[in-house]
Design a protein around this motif. Sequence first.
Motif, PDB file in Angstrom:
ATOM      1  N   GLU A 115       0.870  -1.188   0.000  1.00  0.00           N
ATOM      2  CA  GLU A 115       0.000   0.000   0.000  1.00  0.00           C
ATOM      3  C   GLU A 115       0.899   1.228   0.000  1.00  0.00           C
ATOM      4  N   GLY A 116       1.146   1.798  -1.153  1.00  0.00           N
ATOM      5  CA  GLY A 116       2.088   2.920  -1.242  1.00  0.00           C
ATOM      6  C   GLY A 116       3.479   2.458  -0.809  1.00  0.00           C
ATOM      7  N   ARG A 117       4.030   3.109   0.208  1.00  0.00           N
ATOM      8  CA  ARG A 117       5.356   2.722   0.707  1.00  0.00           C
ATOM      9  C   ARG A 117       5.269   1.639   1.781  1.00  0.00           C
ATOM     10  N   LYS A 118       4.038   1.189   2.099  1.00  0.00           N
ATOM     11  CA  LYS A 118       3.862   0.224   3.202  1.00  0.00           C
ATOM     12  C   LYS A 118       3.755  -1.205   2.686  1.00  0.00           C
ATOM     13  N   LEU A 119       4.573  -2.075   3.265  1.00  0.00           N
ATOM     14  CA  LEU A 119       4.524  -3.498   2.918  1.00  0.00           C
ATOM     15  C   LEU A 119       4.037  -4.276   4.141  1.00  0.00           C
ATOM     16  N   LEU A 171       5.151  -4.746   9.527  1.00  0.00           N
ATOM     17  CA  LEU A 171       4.951  -3.643   8.586  1.00  0.00           C
ATOM     18  C   LEU A 171       6.329  -3.072   8.270  1.00  0.00           C
ATOM     19  N   PHE A 172       6.669  -3.094   7.005  1.00  0.00           N
ATOM     20  CA  PHE A 172       7.930  -2.513   6.561  1.00  0.00           C
ATOM     21  C   PHE A 172       7.607  -1.291   5.709  1.00  0.00           C
ATOM     22  N   ILE A 173       8.444  -0.271   5.834  1.00  0.00           N
ATOM     23  CA  ILE A 173       8.217   0.960   5.064  1.00  0.00           C
ATOM     24  C   ILE A 173       9.368   1.172   4.086  1.00  0.00           C
ATOM     25  N   LYS A 174       9.010   1.407   2.848  1.00  0.00           N
ATOM     26  CA  LYS A 174      10.042   1.766   1.856  1.00  0.00           C
ATOM     27  C   LYS A 174      10.541   3.151   2.227  1.00  0.00           C
ATOM     28  N   LEU A 175      11.845   3.285   2.305  1.00  0.00           N
ATOM     29  CA  LEU A 175      12.390   4.574   2.733  1.00  0.00           C
ATOM     30  C   LEU A 175      12.216   5.628   1.652  1.00  0.00           C
TER      31      LEU A 175
END
Length: 237
Positions: free
Chosen positions: A201-205, A226-230
């Motif tokens: 979801e956007g930058r959220k995995l 929850l991992f966030i794309k930097l």
Amino acid sequence: MLRSCTAGLRSIWALRGRREGAPRLSMDLQPARRLFSTEKVIHKDWALPNPSWSKDLKLLFDQFMKKCEDGSWERLPSYKRRSTQESEDFKTYFLGSALQTQSLWKKAQLFTRGFEDGLGFEYVIFKNNDEKRTVCLFQGGPYLQGVPGLLHGGAMATMIDIALGSCTGGAVMTANLNINFKRPVPLCSVVVINSQLDKLEGRKLFLSCNVRSVDEKTLYSEATGLFIKLDPEKSST
Ligand SMILES: CCCCCCCCCCCCCCCC(=O)SCCNC(=O)CCNC(=O)[C@H](O)C(C)(C)COP(=O)(O)OP(=O)(O)OC[C@H]1O[C@@H](n2cnc3c(N)ncnc32)[C@H](O)[C@@H]1OP(=O)(O)O
């Protein structure tokens, strides 16, 4: 299982001091040779069998290597340090200047690969890119003990974090990790961590995994992450 770990340990001690980078060796080396030896350790792929691996771990490894033959699965190599462009980009774009001192950067290494063979984290990860999932085979050694005879929950959490992270790609960081510990993991046993990417979801995995025994009968843990794309526009420090 503990017996096989003890047998493994015997061969570990037999190997001690003869391995690359072992303190006894490097103490008396000339600087140039020491550098060469260090380089070899850094670039060594640690996600391969060594004498400390139990029969279970080797068997599973062989099974997954077979699955790699048609290209549907790949074994992910694992290094103490990344010396790739990716790692350089991470350093340049996402880390603040305080962390960029050369001496610190040279010393830093992935802590799961900081133990001698068999004593800490022994693991290998296989990835199925089409199915967006990974399987991590993990044997936690005697230095990862929590309650006597059992694997420390923090060590399990570390491996869960790494396993979930292996389902992502590029520069990401863990924002949330939620673990249910259902059964204790015997020290030196092999567990299988099945992870998958559930939603992007956007930058959220959004990811999830379960940790099971080799025979799949015991469910040790379940977790979500929850991992966030930097975002290159923001510094992480
Ligand atoms: C390039 C590769 C190099 C390779 C190199 C070698 C690597 C070799 C492999 C090693 C593998 C080891 C794997 C270790 C993995 C760690 O250990 S990572 C370390 C532990 N984690 C941290 O320290 C992270 C600390 N937190 C942060 O830095 C920041 O909060 C983050 C996570 C970067 C996010 O910050 P941000 O980019 O500013 O994002 P932000 O705008 O706040 O949030 C974005 C969205 O996420 C949501 N969100 C953020 N945090 C949360 C949260 N906790 N809960 C719920 N939602 C959240 C926000 O609400 C927002 O949602 P939307 O509004 O878009 O719907």
